[in-house]
Motif scaffolding. Structure first.
Motif, PDB file in Angstrom:
ATOM      1  N   ASP A 125       1.424 -11.890  76.186  1.00 10.43           N
ATOM      2  CA  ASP A 125       0.063 -11.349  76.165  1.00 10.43           C
ATOM      3  C   ASP A 125      -0.488 -11.365  74.741  1.00 10.43           C
ATOM      4  N   ILE A 126      -1.743 -11.716  74.592  1.00 13.25           N
ATOM      5  CA  ILE A 126      -2.372 -11.759  73.274  1.00 13.25           C
ATOM      6  C   ILE A 126      -2.602 -10.328  72.780  1.00 13.25           C
ATOM      7  N   PRO A 127      -2.158  -9.994  71.554  1.00 12.37           N
ATOM      8  CA  PRO A 127      -2.364  -8.642  71.025  1.00 12.37           C
ATOM      9  C   PRO A 127      -3.846  -8.277  70.991  1.00 12.37           C
ATOM     10  N   GLN A 128      -4.174  -7.068  71.430  1.00 14.19           N
ATOM     11  CA  GLN A 128      -5.566  -6.630  71.464  1.00 14.19           C
ATOM     12  C   GLN A 128      -6.088  -6.286  70.069  1.00 14.19           C
ATOM     13  N   LYS A 129      -5.209  -5.745  69.227  1.00 20.08           N
ATOM     14  CA  LYS A 129      -5.621  -5.353  67.873  1.00 20.08           C
ATOM     15  C   LYS A 129      -4.744  -6.063  66.843  1.00 20.08           C
ATOM     16  N   GLN A 130      -5.376  -6.665  65.850  1.00 21.78           N
ATOM     17  CA  GLN A 130      -4.644  -7.372  64.810  1.00 21.78           C
ATOM     18  C   GLN A 130      -4.420  -6.484  63.593  1.00 21.78           C
ATOM     19  N   LEU A 131      -3.245  -6.625  63.008  1.00 22.08           N
ATOM     20  CA  LEU A 131      -2.940  -5.936  61.763  1.00 22.08           C
ATOM     21  C   LEU A 131      -3.691  -6.615  60.626  1.00 22.08           C
ATOM     22  N   PRO A 132      -3.828  -5.944  59.489  1.00 21.58           N
ATOM     23  CA  PRO A 132      -4.424  -6.599  58.312  1.00 21.58           C
ATOM     24  C   PRO A 132      -3.581  -7.803  57.890  1.00 21.58           C
ATOM     25  N   PRO A 133      -4.112  -8.676  57.038  1.00 21.27           N
ATOM     26  CA  PRO A 133      -3.339  -9.849  56.591  1.00 21.27           C
ATOM     27  C   PRO A 133      -2.020  -9.440  55.936  1.00 21.27           C
ATOM     28  N   LEU A 134      -0.928 -10.025  56.394  1.00 21.21           N
ATOM     29  CA  LEU A 134       0.398  -9.735  55.861  1.00 21.21           C
ATOM     30  C   LEU A 134       1.118 -11.046  55.570  1.00 21.21           C
ATOM     31  N   LYS A 135       1.766 -11.110  54.424  1.00 16.09           N
ATOM     32  CA  LYS A 135       2.530 -12.307  54.072  1.00 16.09           C
ATOM     33  C   LYS A 135       3.787 -12.363  54.917  1.00 16.09           C
ATOM     34  N   SER A 136       4.006 -13.484  55.608  1.00 15.02           N
ATOM     35  CA  SER A 136       5.107 -13.564  56.572  1.00 15.02           C
ATOM     36  C   SER A 136       6.333 -14.288  56.017  1.00 15.02           C
ATOM     37  N   GLN A 137       7.481 -13.880  56.543  1.00 17.98           N
ATOM     38  CA  GLN A 137       8.761 -14.513  56.230  1.00 17.98           C
ATOM     39  C   GLN A 137       9.600 -14.521  57.499  1.00 17.98           C
ATOM     40  N   ILE A 138      10.225 -15.655  57.824  1.00 13.69           N
ATOM     41  CA  ILE A 138      10.970 -15.792  59.073  1.00 13.69           C
ATOM     42  C   ILE A 138      12.404 -16.232  58.790  1.00 13.69           C
ATOM     43  N   SER A 139      13.356 -15.538  59.413  1.00 14.53           N
ATOM     44  CA  SER A 139      14.775 -15.874  59.288  1.00 14.53           C
ATOM     45  C   SER A 139      15.340 -16.117  60.684  1.00 14.53           C
ATOM     46  N   VAL A 140      16.110 -17.208  60.856  1.00  7.39           N
ATOM     47  CA  VAL A 140      16.634 -17.577  62.174  1.00  7.39           C
ATOM     48  C   VAL A 140      18.139 -17.766  62.111  1.00  7.39           C
ATOM     49  N   VAL A 155       8.286  -6.767  71.121  1.00 12.08           N
ATOM     50  CA  VAL A 155       8.017  -6.293  69.762  1.00 12.08           C
ATOM     51  C   VAL A 155       6.515  -6.083  69.558  1.00 12.08           C
ATOM     52  N   SER A 156       5.719  -7.025  70.057  1.00 14.61           N
ATOM     53  CA  SER A 156       4.269  -6.932  69.921  1.00 14.61           C
ATOM     54  C   SER A 156       3.732  -5.663  70.566  1.00 14.61           C
ATOM     55  N   ASP A 157       4.254  -5.315  71.742  1.00 15.85           N
ATOM     56  CA  ASP A 157       3.812  -4.091  72.424  1.00 15.85           C
ATOM     57  C   ASP A 157       4.125  -2.850  71.599  1.00 15.85           C
ATOM     58  N   LYS A 158       5.291  -2.830  70.972  1.00 12.02           N
ATOM     59  CA  LYS A 158       5.681  -1.677  70.143  1.00 12.02           C
ATOM     60  C   LYS A 158       4.780  -1.565  68.912  1.00 12.02           C
ATOM     61  N   ILE A 159       4.446  -2.716  68.315  1.00 11.82           N
ATOM     62  CA  ILE A 159       3.563  -2.699  67.139  1.00 11.82           C
ATOM     63  C   ILE A 159       2.165  -2.236  67.532  1.00 11.82           C
ATOM     64  N   GLN A 160       1.708  -2.653  68.706  1.00 13.69           N
ATOM     65  CA  GLN A 160       0.393  -2.217  69.181  1.00 13.69           C
ATOM     66  C   GLN A 160       0.343  -0.702  69.354  1.00 13.69           C
ATOM     67  N   ARG A 161       1.435  -0.124  69.820  1.00 15.25           N
ATOM     68  CA  ARG A 161       1.477   1.334  70.012  1.00 15.25           C
ATOM     69  C   ARG A 161       1.453   2.071  68.672  1.00 15.25           C
ATOM     70  N   ASP A 162       2.003   1.446  67.632  1.00 14.15           N
ATOM     71  CA  ASP A 162       2.038   2.063  66.294  1.00 14.15           C
ATOM     72  C   ASP A 162       0.939   1.534  65.392  1.00 14.15           C
ATOM     73  N   TYR A 163      -0.041   0.865  65.960  1.00 12.49           N
ATOM     74  CA  TYR A 163      -1.088   0.210  65.177  1.00 12.49           C
ATOM     75  C   TYR A 163      -1.771   1.178  64.206  1.00 12.49           C
ATOM     76  N   THR A 164      -2.170   2.341  64.685  1.00 14.08           N
ATOM     77  CA  THR A 164      -2.889   3.311  63.843  1.00 14.08           C
ATOM     78  C   THR A 164      -2.030   3.753  62.665  1.00 14.08           C
ATOM     79  N   TYR A 165      -0.754   4.035  62.924  1.00 10.46           N
ATOM     80  CA  TYR A 165       0.154   4.470  61.868  1.00 10.46           C
ATOM     81  C   TYR A 165       0.353   3.365  60.832  1.00 10.46           C
ATOM     82  N   ILE A 166       0.583   2.144  61.286  1.00  8.44           N
ATOM     83  CA  ILE A 166       0.837   1.030  60.364  1.00  8.44           C
ATOM     84  C   ILE A 166      -0.360   0.784  59.455  1.00  8.44           C
ATOM     85  N   THR A 167      -1.551   0.693  60.040  1.00  8.96           N
ATOM     86  CA  THR A 167      -2.752   0.433  59.238  1.00  8.96           C
ATOM     87  C   THR A 167      -3.038   1.580  58.278  1.00  8.96           C
ATOM     88  N   ALA A 168      -2.756   2.810  58.714  1.00 12.19           N
ATOM     89  CA  ALA A 168      -2.982   3.966  57.840  1.00 12.19           C
ATOM     90  C   ALA A 168      -2.059   3.912  56.625  1.00 12.19           C
TER      91      ALA A 168
END
Length: 213
Positions: A27-42, A174-187
């Protein structure tokens, strides 16, 4: 006679057909976080050679999800790190080899050629511009596919898309969990930005006082 042979062949083709793989997108996230520099480890474990799902493809899928989570407009307000662990459990290699040696005879009578169990563990860490840890969000995705006639899937592309499905399932959690904490993260990100601005202003003021003296 020819008509009977044609009917028999047609019935066999129908019976030997496999189910189509239906990919379930995230599902496409409804709210986007501010710009964040990304790093990926596999990290890959088990029977997971690069020919099934290369590290480049894995990073590509992960990067697409991070782009969906974070806005691309404006300056970076922090960083986001994505750790991906892919693992796979397969059925007996001897059994799979036997099936191929007998040209799928066992599959025609209904026995599976193999079973693929894929798992993706994803952990996303979010930090502010000062490097302070804001939160870690984890998700686990599973996907199981049976390679078989009649009730299973074709081996063609299924091994690859099954891994992708497990990864997307984990990312979706993970996206669903971030959406639930959206207000806290942006604050927390905004709080750090304001703190940095305040510190910068104090440094400029201190520099100006020293310069005058």
């Amino acid at each position: 006679m020819a008509k009977k042979i044609f009917i028999v062949i047609l019935v066999l083709m129908i019976l030997m057909s496999c189910r189509a793989f239906r990919f379930q997108p995230m599902d496409i996230p409804q709210k986007q976080l501010p710009p964040l520099k990304s790093q990926i480890s596999v990290i890959t474990e088990g029977a997971m050679p690069d020919v099934i799902l290369s590290l480049t493809e894995t990073r590509g899928i992960s990067s697409a999800v991070l782009k969906a989570l974070c806005s691309s407009e404006g300056d970076f307000q922090g960083s986001i790190k994505c750790d991906v662990r892919l693992s796979r459990k397969t059925s007996s290699a001897i059994w799979e080899f036997t099936c191929y040696m007998f040209c799928g005879l066992f599959n025609i009578i209904g026995l599976p050629a193999g079973v693929y169990k894929n798992q993706a563990d994803v952990a996303i860490h979010i930090y502010d511009l000062s490097g302070n840890h804001i939160g870690t969000y984890q998700g686990v995705g599973f996907d199981k596919r049976t390679i078989a006639c009649y009730y299973g899937y074709s081996i063609k592309n299924t091994t690859r898309t099954s891994v992708e499905q497990a990864l997307v399932n984990a990312m979706g959690e993970v996206s669903d969990k971030i959406q639930r904490d959206y207000t806290y993260i942006t604050a927390m990100l905004d709080k750090n930005i304001e703190q940095l601005k305040k510190e910068k202003k104090e440094l400029e003021l201190d520099f100006e006082i020293r310069r005058k003296n």
